[in-house]
Scaffold this active site. Structure first.
Site, PDB file in Angstrom:
ATOM      1  N   ASP A 190     -15.051 -26.560  10.235  1.00 61.54           N
ATOM      2  CA  ASP A 190     -16.168 -27.404  10.700  1.00 61.54           C
ATOM      3  C   ASP A 190     -15.723 -28.759  11.250  1.00 61.54           C
ATOM      4  O   ASP A 190     -14.672 -29.279  10.911  1.00 61.54           O
ATOM      5  CB  ASP A 190     -17.199 -27.606   9.587  1.00 61.54           C
ATOM      6  CG  ASP A 190     -16.604 -28.216   8.320  1.00 61.54           C
ATOM      7  OD1 ASP A 190     -15.435 -27.917   7.993  1.00 61.54           O
ATOM      8  OD2 ASP A 190     -17.306 -29.004   7.657  1.00 61.54           O
TER       9      ASP A 190
ATOM     10  N   GLU B 109     -16.558 -27.528   5.137  1.00 56.87           N
ATOM     11  CA  GLU B 109     -15.809 -28.351   4.173  1.00 56.87           C
ATOM     12  C   GLU B 109     -16.378 -29.747   4.109  1.00 56.87           C
ATOM     13  O   GLU B 109     -16.438 -30.353   3.039  1.00 56.87           O
ATOM     14  CB  GLU B 109     -14.321 -28.400   4.560  1.00 56.87           C
ATOM     15  CG  GLU B 109     -13.421 -28.974   3.458  1.00 56.87           C
ATOM     16  CD  GLU B 109     -13.543 -30.471   3.273  1.00 56.87           C
ATOM     17  OE1 GLU B 109     -13.475 -30.944   2.117  1.00 56.87           O
ATOM     18  OE2 GLU B 109     -13.728 -31.194   4.264  1.00 56.87           O
ATOM     19  N   GLU B 110     -16.801 -30.269   5.257  1.00 64.12           N
ATOM     20  CA  GLU B 110     -17.245 -31.673   5.303  1.00 64.12           C
ATOM     21  C   GLU B 110     -18.462 -31.935   4.431  1.00 64.12           C
ATOM     22  O   GLU B 110     -18.711 -33.078   4.062  1.00 64.12           O
ATOM     23  CB  GLU B 110     -17.520 -32.111   6.749  1.00 64.12           C
ATOM     24  CG  GLU B 110     -16.269 -32.210   7.622  1.00 64.12           C
ATOM     25  CD  GLU B 110     -15.336 -33.358   7.220  1.00 64.12           C
ATOM     26  OE1 GLU B 110     -15.697 -34.157   6.355  1.00 64.12           O
ATOM     27  OE2 GLU B 110     -14.219 -33.404   7.774  1.00 64.12           O
TER      28      GLU B 110
ATOM     29  N   HIS C 117     -11.570 -39.015  10.589  1.00 63.46           N
ATOM     30  CA  HIS C 117     -12.972 -39.454  10.767  1.00 63.46           C
ATOM     31  C   HIS C 117     -13.090 -40.650  11.708  1.00 63.46           C
ATOM     32  O   HIS C 117     -14.171 -41.216  11.853  1.00 63.46           O
ATOM     33  CB  HIS C 117     -13.670 -39.765   9.423  1.00 63.46           C
ATOM     34  CG  HIS C 117     -13.840 -38.563   8.540  1.00 63.46           C
ATOM     35  ND1 HIS C 117     -14.813 -38.470   7.575  1.00 63.46           N
ATOM     36  CD2 HIS C 117     -13.156 -37.405   8.478  1.00 63.46           C
ATOM     37  CE1 HIS C 117     -14.705 -37.297   6.947  1.00 63.46           C
ATOM     38  NE2 HIS C 117     -13.696 -36.642   7.491  1.00 63.46           N
TER      39      HIS C 117
HETATM   40 ZN   LIG Z   1     -13.120 -34.856   6.781  1.00 58.13          ZN
HETATM   41 ZN   LIG Z   2     -10.902 -32.607   6.477  1.00 55.30          ZN
END
Ligand SMILES: [Zn+2]
Ligand SMILES: [Zn+2]
Length: 409
Positions: free
Chosen positions: A94, A151-152, A377
């Site tokens: 993701d 996962e996020e 990020h």
């Molecule tokens: Zn992340």
């Molecule tokens: Zn990550």
């Protein structure tokens, strides 16, 4: 691609020639796949395009493939010539809801969605390993490639586990990695501790008072003042109540209450996150929070309500696997390429796999210039793609060493 670091792979070439040749043969294709993923990022549980590309490559390369595992997850299975242990390798697919600000040709085409955590690299890297074993074959044991969604938001691993990914065949050992721009390309790091990544919990704390005129506080119960005291007091949990050698972070990132400076509101709401490593501390913190908040509020005539949710556990790291991985990296790339590092209080939902079977989770260096030095990020996050060769090599050699190990070792 042009490799800047030609000597780095001399030991891989000498000791694992088949793996090395297969990686060199396929690297350009894998990097092209990675760029395609970066260009077409998808949010958690919406990784339909990514998942179908992953599944179609795996099928094309002779894998037994399962789709829609835990939503958009994909599993590829390869059986060795002889039966043996089952090794699981995991990548997350993701992207994040944020702009992509890189200038490369493969910048995101999906507005407001970007692969700024590097999961495009993880997915391509793992596909690369699948390609390697499809070409060189597997002598012994079974290899399970796990491509997880979401996962996020900390939910994909659990969704796949709930859907049976760790069974049929039962996985004996799991490995995962995360790209890391604080390390140079060719460097790896690992935490030498039982718990390596923060357990992630979130909470909402509502302080209830009695609204009134700000000029007559004695006729009201001031929820703003109570919240301020609660907020400061909560910080004493880490400093006074928890073993100082066991870390805990308690952060309130949002406070909402009131409409005007002259009106005392009825309620104030705080939202925050708690990060811990040790499971016993993880259980201790919400109990302390509740006691402190409700009793302070009560002392001033108000009430407090805590809604505490456990999101992701901490990653549990297998001691023998840590040693094996560190030795492997040093054997292949030399002492300077490996670093032991402190745990991180950031969360990683690989944690769910690590709760079930012995696991190892390491960081793969991706920095080589200013362009690849932005943090995960960050809207300009990008990697030096040569890191993929290192990632594919370590996963492949780790797999071969683990599956060929003597039973009981
Ligand atoms: Zn992340
Ligand atoms: Zn990550």
């Amino acid at each position: 691609m042009q490799l800047t670091n030609k000597d780095a792979f001399s030991k891989v070439e000498a000791n694992y020639p088949k793996i090395n040749e297969a990686i060199i043969r396929n690297l350009d294709e894998i990097i092209a796949i990675r760029r395609d993923f970066r260009k077409h990022p998808e949010l958690a549980f919406e990784e339909k395009r990514t998942a179908s590309i992953v599944a179609s490559y795996l099928r094309q390369w002779g894998y037994e493939v399962q789709e829609h595992v835990g939503g958009t997850g994909v599993v590829g299975l390869l059986n060795g010539k002889q039966p043996g242990k089952v090794m699981g390798l995991r990548a997350d697919m993701d992207a994040l809801p944020m702009p992509d600000e890189i200038s490369a040709s493969y910048k995101s085409l999906n507005d407001g969605i970007a692969h700024t955590c590097g999961h495009d690299v993880h997915t391509a890297n793992l596909l690369g390993v699948a390609k390697v074993f499809s070409e060189i074959g597997l002598e012994k044991g079974t290899l399970k490639f796990i491509f997880q969604p979401a996962e996020e938001i900390g939910q994909g691993a659990k969704a796949m586990i709930d859907d049976g990914v760790m069974e049929n065949p039962k996985v004996d050992f799991m490995a995962g990695l995360h790209v890391n721009p604080t390390l140079n390309v060719g460097e790896f790091s690992l935490t030498n501790a039982e718990y390596t990544c923060g357990a992630v919990d979130i909470f909402e704390l509502v302080v209830e008072g009695k609204g009134g005129h700000a000029a007559h506080p004695h006729l009201a119960v001031d929820a703003v003042m109570i919240s301020a005291q609660v907020l400061v007091a909560l910080q004493q949990i880490a400093s006074r109540q928890v073993d100082p050698l066991k870390p805990v972070v308690l952060s309130v990132g949002q406070i909402q209450g009131g409409t005007k400076g002259t009106i005392l509101p009825n309620t104030v709401t705080m939202n925050g996150t708690v990060r811990t490593l040790d499971p016993s501390v993880r259980d201790q913190v919400p109990q302390s929070m509740e006691k402190i908040a409700t009793q302070i509020a009560e002392a001033y005539g108000g009430k407090a309500y805590l809604d505490y949710q456990k999101v992701t556990p901490s990653i549990k790291s297998d001691a023998a696997a840590r040693v094996a991985l560190s030795e492997l990296v040093v054997d292949l790339f030399g002492k300077e390429s490996f670093k032991w590092v402190n745990p991180s209080m950031g969360g990683e939902d690989f944690a769910y796999f690590s709760q079930l079977v012995p696991s190892v989770f390491f960081r793969l260096g991706t920095k080589s210039s200013d362009d690849t030095a932005y943090g995960n990020h960050h809207p300009k996050f990008n990697v030096d793609e040569e890191a993929i060769r290192f990632g594919m090599t370590v996963f492949s050699v780790l797999t071969q060493r683990y599956l060929n190990e003597e039973e009981g070792k």
